[in-house]
Design a protein around this motif. Sequence first.
Motif, PDB file in Angstrom:
ATOM      1  N   GLU A  32     -15.956  -4.727  -2.694  1.00 32.83           N
ATOM      2  CA  GLU A  32     -14.934  -3.031  -2.206  1.00 32.83           C
ATOM      3  C   GLU A  32     -13.700  -3.188  -2.193  1.00 32.83           C
ATOM      4  O   GLU A  32     -13.535  -4.650  -2.009  1.00 32.83           O
ATOM      5  CB  GLU A  32     -16.353  -2.512  -0.953  1.00 32.83           C
ATOM      6  CG  GLU A  32     -16.440  -3.937   0.139  1.00 32.83           C
ATOM      7  CD  GLU A  32     -17.052  -2.932   1.771  1.00 32.83           C
ATOM      8  OE1 GLU A  32     -17.620  -2.067   1.811  1.00 32.83           O
ATOM      9  OE2 GLU A  32     -17.032  -3.270   1.849  1.00 32.83           O
ATOM     10  N   MET A  33     -13.222  -1.817  -2.182  1.00 30.04           N
ATOM     11  CA  MET A  33     -11.313  -1.991  -2.211  1.00 30.04           C
ATOM     12  C   MET A  33     -11.052  -0.712  -2.565  1.00 30.04           C
ATOM     13  O   MET A  33     -11.772  -0.059  -1.689  1.00 30.04           O
ATOM     14  CB  MET A  33     -11.279  -2.389  -3.525  1.00 30.04           C
ATOM     15  CG  MET A  33      -9.962  -2.615  -3.904  1.00 30.04           C
ATOM     16  SD  MET A  33      -8.854  -2.615  -5.430  1.00 30.04           S
ATOM     17  CE  MET A  33      -9.023  -0.829  -5.642  1.00 30.04           C
ATOM     18  N   GLY A  34      -9.999  -0.942  -1.545  1.00 29.67           N
ATOM     19  CA  GLY A  34      -9.285   0.261  -0.706  1.00 29.67           C
ATOM     20  C   GLY A  34      -7.978  -0.136  -0.754  1.00 29.67           C
ATOM     21  O   GLY A  34      -7.435  -1.304  -0.969  1.00 29.67           O
ATOM     22  N   ALA A  35      -6.875   0.754  -1.890  1.00 34.04           N
ATOM     23  CA  ALA A  35      -5.551   1.090  -1.852  1.00 34.04           C
ATOM     24  C   ALA A  35      -4.181   1.428  -1.173  1.00 34.04           C
ATOM     25  O   ALA A  35      -4.919   2.763  -0.851  1.00 34.04           O
ATOM     26  CB  ALA A  35      -5.212   0.205  -3.091  1.00 34.04           C
ATOM     27  N   GLY A  36      -3.284   0.802  -1.078  1.00 33.11           N
ATOM     28  CA  GLY A  36      -2.371   2.131  -0.628  1.00 33.11           C
ATOM     29  C   GLY A  36      -0.791   1.731  -1.485  1.00 33.11           C
ATOM     30  O   GLY A  36      -0.689   0.877  -1.862  1.00 33.11           O
ATOM     31  N   LYS A  37      -0.040   2.618  -1.218  1.00 29.89           N
ATOM     32  CA  LYS A  37       1.490   3.082  -1.716  1.00 29.89           C
ATOM     33  C   LYS A  37       2.029   3.507  -1.011  1.00 29.89           C
ATOM     34  O   LYS A  37       2.030   4.285  -0.393  1.00 29.89           O
ATOM     35  CB  LYS A  37       1.080   3.403  -2.916  1.00 29.89           C
ATOM     36  CG  LYS A  37       2.798   3.473  -3.619  1.00 29.89           C
ATOM     37  CD  LYS A  37       2.651   3.692  -5.416  1.00 29.89           C
ATOM     38  CE  LYS A  37       3.948   3.732  -5.794  1.00 29.89           C
ATOM     39  NZ  LYS A  37       5.383   4.516  -5.294  1.00 29.89           N
ATOM     40  N   SER A  38       3.403   2.722  -0.527  1.00 22.01           N
ATOM     41  CA  SER A  38       4.602   3.647   0.202  1.00 22.01           C
ATOM     42  C   SER A  38       5.570   3.025  -0.147  1.00 22.01           C
ATOM     43  O   SER A  38       5.937   1.695  -0.253  1.00 22.01           O
ATOM     44  CB  SER A  38       4.433   3.185   1.715  1.00 22.01           C
ATOM     45  OG  SER A  38       5.278   3.434   2.500  1.00 22.01           O
ATOM     46  N   GLY A  39       6.003   4.255  -0.737  1.00 26.27           N
ATOM     47  CA  GLY A  39       8.056   3.734  -1.621  1.00 26.27           C
ATOM     48  C   GLY A  39       7.747   3.394  -2.551  1.00 26.27           C
ATOM     49  O   GLY A  39       6.441   3.306  -3.114  1.00 26.27           O
ATOM     50  N   ASN A  40       8.030   1.513  -2.690  1.00 23.31           N
ATOM     51  CA  ASN A  40       7.719   0.561  -3.971  1.00 23.31           C
ATOM     52  C   ASN A  40       7.263  -0.208  -3.390  1.00 23.31           C
ATOM     53  O   ASN A  40       6.681  -1.023  -3.594  1.00 23.31           O
ATOM     54  CB  ASN A  40       9.128  -0.003  -4.122  1.00 23.31           C
ATOM     55  CG  ASN A  40       9.707  -0.603  -2.980  1.00 23.31           C
ATOM     56  OD1 ASN A  40       8.812  -0.919  -1.947  1.00 23.31           O
ATOM     57  ND2 ASN A  40      11.350  -1.214  -4.483  1.00 23.31           N
ATOM     58  N   VAL A  41       6.027   0.012  -2.483  1.00 25.86           N
ATOM     59  CA  VAL A  41       5.325  -1.112  -1.676  1.00 25.86           C
ATOM     60  C   VAL A  41       3.628  -0.740  -2.862  1.00 25.86           C
ATOM     61  O   VAL A  41       3.347   0.136  -1.930  1.00 25.86           O
ATOM     62  CB  VAL A  41       5.221  -2.109  -0.395  1.00 25.86           C
ATOM     63  CG1 VAL A  41       4.682  -2.968  -0.143  1.00 25.86           C
ATOM     64  CG2 VAL A  41       6.738  -2.045  -0.399  1.00 25.86           C
ATOM     65  N   TRP A  42       3.150  -1.426  -2.824  1.00 24.96           N
ATOM     66  CA  TRP A  42       1.518  -2.130  -3.086  1.00 24.96           C
ATOM     67  C   TRP A  42       0.797  -2.646  -2.674  1.00 24.96           C
ATOM     68  O   TRP A  42       1.502  -3.833  -2.229  1.00 24.96           O
ATOM     69  CB  TRP A  42       1.697  -1.848  -4.734  1.00 24.96           C
ATOM     70  CG  TRP A  42       1.964  -0.673  -5.261  1.00 24.96           C
ATOM     71  CD1 TRP A  42       3.448  -0.463  -6.479  1.00 24.96           C
ATOM     72  CD2 TRP A  42       1.375   0.789  -6.746  1.00 24.96           C
ATOM     73  NE1 TRP A  42       4.024   0.373  -7.207  1.00 24.96           N
ATOM     74  CE2 TRP A  42       2.379   0.076  -7.165  1.00 24.96           C
ATOM     75  CE3 TRP A  42      -0.011   0.390  -6.821  1.00 24.96           C
ATOM     76  CZ2 TRP A  42       2.254   1.769  -8.299  1.00 24.96           C
ATOM     77  CZ3 TRP A  42      -0.302   1.919  -7.279  1.00 24.96           C
ATOM     78  CH2 TRP A  42       0.684   2.258  -8.345  1.00 24.96           C
ATOM     79  N   VAL A  43      -0.368  -2.427  -2.165  1.00 23.42           N
ATOM     80  CA  VAL A  43      -1.509  -2.423  -1.140  1.00 23.42           C
ATOM     81  C   VAL A  43      -2.418  -1.986  -1.598  1.00 23.42           C
ATOM     82  O   VAL A  43      -3.362  -1.245  -1.858  1.00 23.42           O
ATOM     83  CB  VAL A  43      -1.044  -3.288   0.189  1.00 23.42           C
ATOM     84  CG1 VAL A  43      -2.453  -3.665   0.734  1.00 23.42           C
ATOM     85  CG2 VAL A  43      -0.223  -3.522   0.146  1.00 23.42           C
ATOM     86  N   ALA A  44      -3.325  -3.634  -2.102  1.00 18.36           N
ATOM     87  CA  ALA A  44      -4.723  -3.117  -2.351  1.00 18.36           C
ATOM     88  C   ALA A  44      -5.698  -4.685  -1.657  1.00 18.36           C
ATOM     89  O   ALA A  44      -5.084  -5.440  -1.710  1.00 18.36           O
ATOM     90  CB  ALA A  44      -4.842  -3.616  -4.050  1.00 18.36           C
ATOM     91  N   ASN A  45      -6.595  -4.027  -0.792  1.00 19.83           N
ATOM     92  CA  ASN A  45      -7.362  -4.664   0.173  1.00 19.83           C
ATOM     93  C   ASN A  45      -8.765  -5.016  -0.112  1.00 19.83           C
ATOM     94  O   ASN A  45      -9.608  -3.920  -1.177  1.00 19.83           O
ATOM     95  CB  ASN A  45      -7.447  -4.580   1.765  1.00 19.83           C
ATOM     96  CG  ASN A  45      -5.890  -5.642   2.015  1.00 19.83           C
ATOM     97  OD1 ASN A  45      -5.260  -3.844   3.193  1.00 19.83           O
ATOM     98  ND2 ASN A  45      -6.190  -5.687   1.815  1.00 19.83           N
ATOM     99  N   LEU A  46     -10.059  -6.339  -0.484  1.00 21.80           N
ATOM    100  CA  LEU A  46     -10.336  -6.191  -1.499  1.00 21.80           C
ATOM    101  C   LEU A  46     -11.168  -6.687  -0.318  1.00 21.80           C
ATOM    102  O   LEU A  46     -11.095  -7.462   0.838  1.00 21.80           O
ATOM    103  CB  LEU A  46     -10.927  -7.129  -2.254  1.00 21.80           C
ATOM    104  CG  LEU A  46      -9.333  -7.075  -3.716  1.00 21.80           C
ATOM    105  CD1 LEU A  46      -8.764  -7.449  -3.360  1.00 21.80           C
ATOM    106  CD2 LEU A  46      -9.951  -6.853  -4.712  1.00 21.80           C
ATOM    107  N   GLY A  47     -12.968  -6.500   0.273  1.00 16.86           N
ATOM    108  CA  GLY A  47     -13.848  -6.922   1.093  1.00 16.86           C
ATOM    109  C   GLY A  47     -14.998  -6.820   0.296  1.00 16.86           C
ATOM    110  O   GLY A  47     -15.802  -6.783  -0.564  1.00 16.86           O
ATOM    111  N   LYS A  48     -15.821  -7.512   1.536  1.00 13.47           N
ATOM    112  CA  LYS A  48     -17.376  -7.837   1.555  1.00 13.47           C
ATOM    113  C   LYS A  48     -17.879  -7.834   3.210  1.00 13.47           C
ATOM    114  O   LYS A  48     -16.798  -8.827   3.645  1.00 13.47           O
ATOM    115  CB  LYS A  48     -17.687  -9.085   1.088  1.00 13.47           C
ATOM    116  CG  LYS A  48     -18.994  -9.535   1.281  1.00 13.47           C
ATOM    117  CD  LYS A  48     -19.600 -10.517  -0.255  1.00 13.47           C
ATOM    118  CE  LYS A  48     -21.064 -10.247   0.023  1.00 13.47           C
ATOM    119  NZ  LYS A  48     -21.364 -11.659  -0.388  1.00 13.47           N
TER     120      LYS A  48
END
Length: 156
Positions: A140-156
């Motif tokens: 599974e995954m969730g992603a977010g962006k703020s300004g010019n910064v991107w993050v995706a978290n992957l999990g189990k």
Amino acid sequence: MSSKYFIFFGLISLFFSCDNSDDPVDTNVTDSVLIEVNKLRVTGCKCGDEDMPPVPELVSNSILAKTALNYAHDMYVRNYFSHISPEGTSPIQRASILGYTGNYVGEVIARNYDNPISVVNGWKNSTDHCKAMMSSTYIEMGAGKSGNVWVANLGK
């Protein structure tokens, strides 16, 4: 100039001076990033010199999305870029604080990309980030962006 016009001009000036265009726009980009990551996962790809076989698609997770969005915002606002926060928290610790109960959390981060296609391509071109996206450990995954910064978290 009459006082009536001065007050009007003052209100107009106040309105424009309160424009905070430097404030980040925080966006949950899970759906669009998930589509691009899953394109890689179902076809397989090359991460550095290593061929990565196809793996099952990831599904969306709202807690991981909130974790990613919060962390993107924190890095953008406080102007740092690292998988470990200045306070020393790791991706799994940040996810656990928000209620994630999985045993594994991986993270991919980026900045200065314009859209989900380009950021996922950037991660694909980074061997470690590519391997994280292609790992069969994650479901599974969730992603977010703020300004010019991107993050995706992957999990189990």
